[in-house]
Motif scaffolding. Structure first.
Motif, PDB file in Angstrom:
ATOM      1  N   LYS A   1       0.832  -1.206   0.000  1.00  0.00           N
ATOM      2  CA  LYS A   1       0.000   0.000   0.000  1.00  0.00           C
ATOM      3  C   LYS A   1       0.868   1.257   0.000  1.00  0.00           C
ATOM      4  O   LYS A   1       0.588   2.217  -0.735  1.00  0.00           O
ATOM      5  CB  LYS A   1      -0.908  -0.011   1.225  1.00  0.00           C
ATOM      6  CG  LYS A   1      -1.926   1.080   1.266  1.00  0.00           C
ATOM      7  CD  LYS A   1      -2.826   0.910   2.476  1.00  0.00           C
ATOM      8  CE  LYS A   1      -3.836   2.021   2.575  1.00  0.00           C
ATOM      9  NZ  LYS A   1      -4.682   1.877   3.772  1.00  0.00           N
TER      10      LYS A   1
ATOM     11  N   GLU B   1       2.416   1.687  -3.435  1.00  0.00           N
ATOM     12  CA  GLU B   1       1.403   2.175  -4.368  1.00  0.00           C
ATOM     13  C   GLU B   1       1.163   3.671  -4.188  1.00  0.00           C
ATOM     14  O   GLU B   1       1.090   4.425  -5.163  1.00  0.00           O
ATOM     15  CB  GLU B   1       0.102   1.411  -4.151  1.00  0.00           C
ATOM     16  CG  GLU B   1      -1.010   1.809  -5.086  1.00  0.00           C
ATOM     17  CD  GLU B   1      -2.286   1.045  -4.791  1.00  0.00           C
ATOM     18  OE1 GLU B   1      -3.352   1.683  -4.795  1.00  0.00           O
ATOM     19  OE2 GLU B   1      -2.204  -0.170  -4.558  1.00  0.00           O
ATOM     20  N   MET B   2       1.069   4.112  -2.947  1.00  0.00           N
ATOM     21  CA  MET B   2       0.861   5.529  -2.673  1.00  0.00           C
ATOM     22  C   MET B   2       2.067   6.358  -3.117  1.00  0.00           C
ATOM     23  O   MET B   2       1.915   7.446  -3.676  1.00  0.00           O
ATOM     24  CB  MET B   2       0.583   5.760  -1.187  1.00  0.00           C
ATOM     25  CG  MET B   2      -0.730   5.186  -0.703  1.00  0.00           C
ATOM     26  SD  MET B   2      -2.160   5.869  -1.557  1.00  0.00           S
ATOM     27  CE  MET B   2      -2.128   7.527  -0.939  1.00  0.00           C
ATOM     28  N   ARG B   3       3.271   5.840  -2.864  1.00  0.00           N
ATOM     29  CA  ARG B   3       4.472   6.561  -3.256  1.00  0.00           C
ATOM     30  C   ARG B   3       4.551   6.692  -4.771  1.00  0.00           C
ATOM     31  O   ARG B   3       4.861   7.754  -5.306  1.00  0.00           O
ATOM     32  CB  ARG B   3       5.712   5.829  -2.706  1.00  0.00           C
ATOM     33  CG  ARG B   3       6.998   6.606  -2.878  1.00  0.00           C
ATOM     34  CD  ARG B   3       8.179   5.934  -2.209  1.00  0.00           C
ATOM     35  NE  ARG B   3       8.437   4.620  -2.794  1.00  0.00           N
ATOM     36  CZ  ARG B   3       8.325   3.456  -2.150  1.00  0.00           C
ATOM     37  NH1 ARG B   3       7.940   3.414  -0.902  1.00  0.00           N
ATOM     38  NH2 ARG B   3       8.573   2.316  -2.755  1.00  0.00           N
TER      39      ARG B   3
ATOM     40  N   LYS C   1       2.077   6.629  -6.832  1.00  0.00           N
ATOM     41  CA  LYS C   1       0.983   7.499  -7.259  1.00  0.00           C
ATOM     42  C   LYS C   1       1.383   8.968  -7.146  1.00  0.00           C
ATOM     43  O   LYS C   1       1.040   9.787  -8.005  1.00  0.00           O
ATOM     44  CB  LYS C   1      -0.247   7.218  -6.401  1.00  0.00           C
ATOM     45  CG  LYS C   1      -1.497   7.890  -6.861  1.00  0.00           C
ATOM     46  CD  LYS C   1      -2.670   7.443  -6.006  1.00  0.00           C
ATOM     47  CE  LYS C   1      -3.958   8.025  -6.506  1.00  0.00           C
ATOM     48  NZ  LYS C   1      -5.101   7.590  -5.687  1.00  0.00           N
ATOM     49  N   HIS C   2       2.137   9.291  -6.086  1.00  0.00           N
ATOM     50  CA  HIS C   2       2.529  10.679  -5.864  1.00  0.00           C
ATOM     51  C   HIS C   2       3.823  11.059  -6.583  1.00  0.00           C
ATOM     52  O   HIS C   2       4.106  12.244  -6.726  1.00  0.00           O
ATOM     53  CB  HIS C   2       2.680  10.951  -4.361  1.00  0.00           C
ATOM     54  CG  HIS C   2       1.380  10.899  -3.636  1.00  0.00           C
ATOM     55  ND1 HIS C   2       0.391  11.839  -3.794  1.00  0.00           N
ATOM     56  CD2 HIS C   2       0.884   9.998  -2.761  1.00  0.00           C
ATOM     57  CE1 HIS C   2      -0.638  11.526  -3.048  1.00  0.00           C
ATOM     58  NE2 HIS C   2      -0.373  10.409  -2.407  1.00  0.00           N
TER      59      HIS C   2
ATOM     60  N   THR D   1       4.630  10.412  -9.769  1.00  0.00           N
ATOM     61  CA  THR D   1       4.509  10.289 -11.213  1.00  0.00           C
ATOM     62  C   THR D   1       5.121  11.508 -11.899  1.00  0.00           C
ATOM     63  O   THR D   1       5.115  12.618 -11.375  1.00  0.00           O
ATOM     64  CB  THR D   1       3.036  10.159 -11.644  1.00  0.00           C
ATOM     65  OG1 THR D   1       2.320  11.294 -11.169  1.00  0.00           O
ATOM     66  CG2 THR D   1       2.429   8.886 -11.115  1.00  0.00           C
TER      67      THR D   1
END
Length: 105
Positions: free
Chosen positions: A85, A88-90, A92-93, A95
C-alpha cells in the motif's frame, strides 16, 4: 497453568485488536517490538513458565509457540500488505508527466 493460558489468550486477543489498527510499516514494527521484543509482552509471560511443574511446561511451551507463530504470521502478512500500500501511494505521488516541457540547461 490456567493463569498462563489466560495470559496467552489475552495476549493473542490484544495483538489481534492492535494489528487491525496498524496503518503503516512503523506501526507494524512497533507491534513486533511490543509483543515479541526482548522486553515485550510475550517474553514477560514466558518468564512465568519457570514456576510451572515439569508436567505442565511442555503444554505451556506448545501453547506459547502457537501464539508466537500466530503473531509472527499476522505481522508478516500485515507488513506485506502495508508495504504494498505504501509503495502504491508513493508511486501514485511520484509520477512524472512526460507531456510537460522540461527544464532548459
Amino acid at each position: 497453568m490456567s493463569d498462563l493460558k489466560q495470559d496467552l489468550a489475552r495476549l493473542k486477543a490484544d495483538f489481534d485488536t492492535a494489528v487491525e489498527k496498524a496503518l503503516n510499516s512503523q506501526a507494524v514494527e512497533q507491534l513486533k517490538v511490543q509483543f515479541l521484543g526482548k522486553k515485550g509482552e510475550m517474553t514477560t509471560i514466558l518468564r512465568g513458565m519457570g514456576a510451572l511443574s515439569a508436567e505442565e511446561r511442555p503444554l505451556a511451551g506448545q501453547l506459547a509457540n502457537q501464539v508466537r507463530e500466530h503473531i509472527e504470521t499476522q505481522l508478516e502478512a500485515v507488513m506485506t500488505a502495508v508495504k504494498a500500500k505504501e509503495r502504491e501511494m508513493r508511486l501514485k505521488h511520484e509520477t512524472i508527466d512526460i507531456t510537460m516541457p522540461g527544464t532548459r540547461q
